[in-house]
Each structure stands twice: as C-alpha cells, then as structure tokens.
Design an enzyme around this catalytic site. Structure first.
Site, PDB file in Angstrom:
ATOM      1  N   LYS A  35       1.028  -1.143  -0.092  1.00 27.17           N
ATOM      2  CA  LYS A  35      -0.077   0.082  -0.052  1.00 27.17           C
ATOM      3  C   LYS A  35       0.829   1.385   0.033  1.00 27.17           C
ATOM      4  CE  LYS A  35      -0.483  -0.182   4.781  1.00 27.17           C
ATOM      5  NZ  LYS A  35      -1.133  -0.916   6.134  1.00 27.17           N
ATOM      6  N   TYR A 267      16.769  29.351  10.099  1.00 31.79           N
ATOM      7  CA  TYR A 267      15.659  29.864  10.457  1.00 31.79           C
ATOM      8  C   TYR A 267      15.375  29.848  12.004  1.00 31.79           C
ATOM      9  CZ  TYR A 267      13.946  30.091   5.733  1.00 31.79           C
ATOM     10  OH  TYR A 267      13.719  30.588   4.458  1.00 31.79           O
TER      11      TYR A 267
HETATM   12  C1  LIG Z   1      -0.579  -1.944   6.645  1.00 35.88           C
HETATM   13  C2  LIG Z   1      -1.043  -3.416   7.040  1.00 35.88           C
HETATM   14  C3  LIG Z   1      -0.274  -4.272   7.364  1.00 35.88           C
HETATM   15  C4  LIG Z   1       1.377  -4.220   7.283  1.00 35.88           C
HETATM   16  O1  LIG Z   1       1.749  -3.575   8.299  1.00 35.88           O
HETATM   17  P1  LIG Z   1       3.089  -3.488   8.738  1.00 35.88           P
HETATM   18  O2  LIG Z   1       3.363  -2.890  10.429  1.00 35.88           O
HETATM   19  O3  LIG Z   1       3.780  -2.245   7.809  1.00 35.88           O
HETATM   20  O4  LIG Z   1       3.936  -4.686   8.971  1.00 35.88           O
HETATM   21  C5  LIG Z   1      -0.717  -5.531   7.571  1.00 35.88           C
HETATM   22  N1  LIG Z   1      -2.225  -5.677   7.694  1.00 35.88           N
HETATM   23  C6  LIG Z   1      -3.018  -4.768   7.459  1.00 35.88           C
HETATM   24  C7  LIG Z   1      -4.314  -4.886   7.832  1.00 35.88           C
HETATM   25  C8  LIG Z   1      -2.324  -3.403   7.128  1.00 35.88           C
HETATM   26  O5  LIG Z   1      -3.391  -2.313   6.947  1.00 35.88           O
END
Ligand SMILES: *Cc1c(COP(=O)(O)O)cnc(C)c1O
Length: 378
Positions: A35, A267
């Site tokens: 994702k 800054y």
């Molecule tokens: C993002 C996600 C994962 C992976 O999580 P990580 O902490 O990056 O391993 C697994 N399951 C679901 C449902 C997620 O949304």
C-alpha cells in the site's frame, strides 16, 4: 547538473527482507503489503523483488490495476475492501480478493449475481476498534456471506493493535480464536511486528509465543519489514531482526560556512555554536521528505562519517556539523556525499534513527519521499 539529491531502492534488500519474512512465517503464505505505493518505494520498482511473494496486499484499486498490468496473475487483496458498490465490478474484472469489515460491504455483495465471484477476508475487530466486526457480530456476518451466491471462499482476518509493544497479542488472539472457532477458512493475523516477534526468529531460533502456529495462521502480512524499517520504531529491532534498508536518501554538500562561537544557524536561530564551527549545507529539505521536525542533533552521515544536523530543517536545505567529518580526516567540502538514511558504501544510518528524534516512524518518512526526488533502482 541536476540538484544532487537522489533516493535509491535496493532490490537485493527487498529480496532479503521478503525471504526473512517468509522464514519468520514458518510456512505461512506471505502477502507483500505494498500500500501507499509500496511504502514510498514505488510498486513498479519493488515488483521485480517482491514478486516472489504469494500475493500482494494494498488498498488502492489503481495500484491493483498497476500490478495486473505488470503481469501479476496471483492473489491481490484489498485491505480495506470495497469503498463502494461499483468497486465490486472492478474486483470481478481484475480478480481481486477483498476484505469485508462492515455490513455495508455485505449489502453491496448481495446485489452481485456472478456465482462465487468474490473471494473475501472477513475482518474481526479484535480490540483495536478501527476496522472489523465485533466478536458478537462476527459469526452473523460470516453466516450472511455464506448465503450470498456471489461469495466464494471466506477467510478470516484480524489486525493487532499492540503487536509492537505491551501488552502484545494474547487478548486479541484469544478473541480471534473464539470468534472463528469451528468455522472453515484460512486465517491471517500478523503484520510485521507480530511476525517478527512471534514467528520463527533469525537463525531458526524458535519464536517467543507459546502458540506461534495460531498467530502465524495461513497468511502473514508484512509491510514495513519488507522495506527494512522497524515495526517498533526502534532501529535496534530492525538490526536484531536482520532487516536491510531498502530505501536510501542521498545528497551532497552544496555550501560551507564558518561560524564563530556564539553564531547561530538557520531559521529562528535555534542553534547557537559554542565554539567556532564548520557548517555544511546539504541539499535536502522537508520538500524532499526530510522531516521538518528533526531537531539539532539528529544523525546524518557526511563522507561516511556520522555527524548531526544543526538548526531548523528548511524546505530545500539542512545544515550539518562538519567538525566530526574533518576530525576523521575527510575533506568535508562542497560535493561531499551525504547519507540522510539507508546505506551508502560502508555507512548505514537507520531510517528509524532519523524518525525517532523527529517524533515519527520510519513508515512515515518512507511514504513521504517527495515526487521531486529522483529514484534509482539498484
Ligand atoms: C498496513 C497493514 C499491514 C502491514 O503492516 P506493517 O506494520 O507495515 O507490517 C498489515 N495488515 C493490514 C491490515 C495493514 O493495513
């Protein structure tokens, strides 16, 4: 000459981390979670290394389309399921598996006619109170899915709220076990934290959980582990779990200042030199994805030598202390290479070492890599 900033994505590191995740899973199949454009690495770029996974998990239907266009014919799982009725047609067209976490999604499925066209993962809310049916609603939802002609196999899943710390997963696991007790179907529970903590450890040491097989289930879902970030936020854990950084962010020194004792930098004049200092200006800023909240003292590597940033991060630049670099016998001048995170030559700087003082996680830094940064696959 283009601005000297560049990110690299290491296919070798992705392959290693996927293999590491597979070992930890002890025989469970692996969803490579891609994702957010593969956590900022790019789905297309990561694909050649991650295609050794058993399936891809993501949220965005456009990313699913990309994977099919790349030739991936295996399973793809939509982790948030369908966002509207019309997505079900896309699922049929692209053969996407999807999560069902809300009654509205069951309602939409009830209107589809193609027999057994939908392979779904029914999601239990095991205590996180984000997505999923409560333990009380779960079996009713499962029964409804069984009765729909368009639904094929139904698997079971949940997501842990505290896999990366205390109190761990015991309570959530118990809720899951009792909700799915006696129901047929594959099971999926583990994110990276649960997989690495409770799965088969590096060098084949057994996992920490008494009931590792129940936690691992049939499918594990590593995300951050594939990219070499730490699911706990502690860089030491990424090292201990033998993960390798997949993303590196590199730039160069583009200017040098000599600052007198008492002089200020950047800054807001938030950094004051206690002694005369050589300050380098590195071509990276928050518009590249370097965290603006990184405080003075955040580690950075110049010419292979670990030093620190000083003053506030600006949009396009960050100032660094060159004295440790000079002390190590390096030139530390315009053109010197700078490693913001990742690995370059012999130097390694964990993304979590930068994220932690900035009050965030490696996850956020990877995902926030800006479009203007050119990326090279290595
Ligand atoms: C993002 C996600 C994962 C992976 O999580 P990580 O902490 O990056 O391993 C697994 N399951 C679901 C449902 C997620 O949304």
């Amino acid at each position: 000459m283009p601005r000297p900033i560049q990110a690299t994505v290491s296919l070798e590191a992705l392959r290693h981390n996927l293999a590491r995740s597979r070992t930890a899973g002890g025989g469970a199949r692996v969803w490579a979670v891609v994702k957010a454009n593969a956590y900022g690495h790019g789905v297309e770029r990561a694909f050649p290394a991650l295609r050794a996974a058993d399936g891809f998990a993501l949220l965005d239907l456009a990313e699913a389309e990309t994977l099919r266009a790349l030739g991936w014919g295996g399973p793809i799982l939509l982790l948030e399921g369908c966002f509207g009725l019309e997505d079900l047609a896309t699922c049929e067209r692209l053969n996407l598996w999807h999560v069902v976490h809300d009654a509205a999604q069951i309602h939409w499925l009830a209107s589809r006619r193609k027999p057994r066209a939908h392979r779904v993962f029914l999601k239990l809310n095991s205590g996180m109170n984000r997505l999923g049916f409560t333990p009380e609603q779960y079996r009713v939802a499962w029964q409804r899915l069984q009765e729909l002609p368009a639904v094929g196999a139904v698997s079971h899943m949940t997501h842990f709220a505290t896999a990366d710390g205390e109190p761990g997963v015991a309570d959530a696991l118990e809720r899951f076990e009792s909700a799915v007790d006696g129901l047929p179907g594959e099971r999926s529970l583990c994110n990276s934290a649960a997989l690495l903590r409770y799965g088969v450890q590096a060098q084949g040491r057994p996992g920490r959980h008494d009931d590792a097989a129940a936690v691992l289930g049939d499918w594990v879902r590593p995300g951050i582990a594939l990219y070499g970030g730490s699911p706990t936020g502690a860089h030491a854990d990424a090292t201990r779990w033998e993960l390798r950084p997949a993303m590196s962010l590199l730039t160069r020194i583009i200017g040098v200042q000599t600052v007198e004792a008492g002089g200020v930098v950047g800054y807001g004049a938030t950094f004051r030199a206690e002694r005369p200092m050589r300050i380098g200006v590195a071509a990276v800023g928050y518009a590249d994805g370097y965290p603006r909240h990184a405080p003075s003292g955040t580690p950075i590597v110049v010419d292979g030598v670990r030093t620190r940033i000083v003053g506030r991060v600006s949009m396009d630049m960050v100032m660094v202390d060159l004295d440790p670099v000079r002390a190590a016998g390096r030139a530390a001048d315009v053109g010197s290479p700078v490693l913001c995170w990742g690995r370059h030559l012999d130097a390694e700087l964990g993304i979590d070492e930068v994220a932690e003082p900035s009050g965030t996680l490696g996850y956020e830094l990877m995902c926030a890599l800006a479009r203007r940064v050119p990326v090279q696959v290595v």
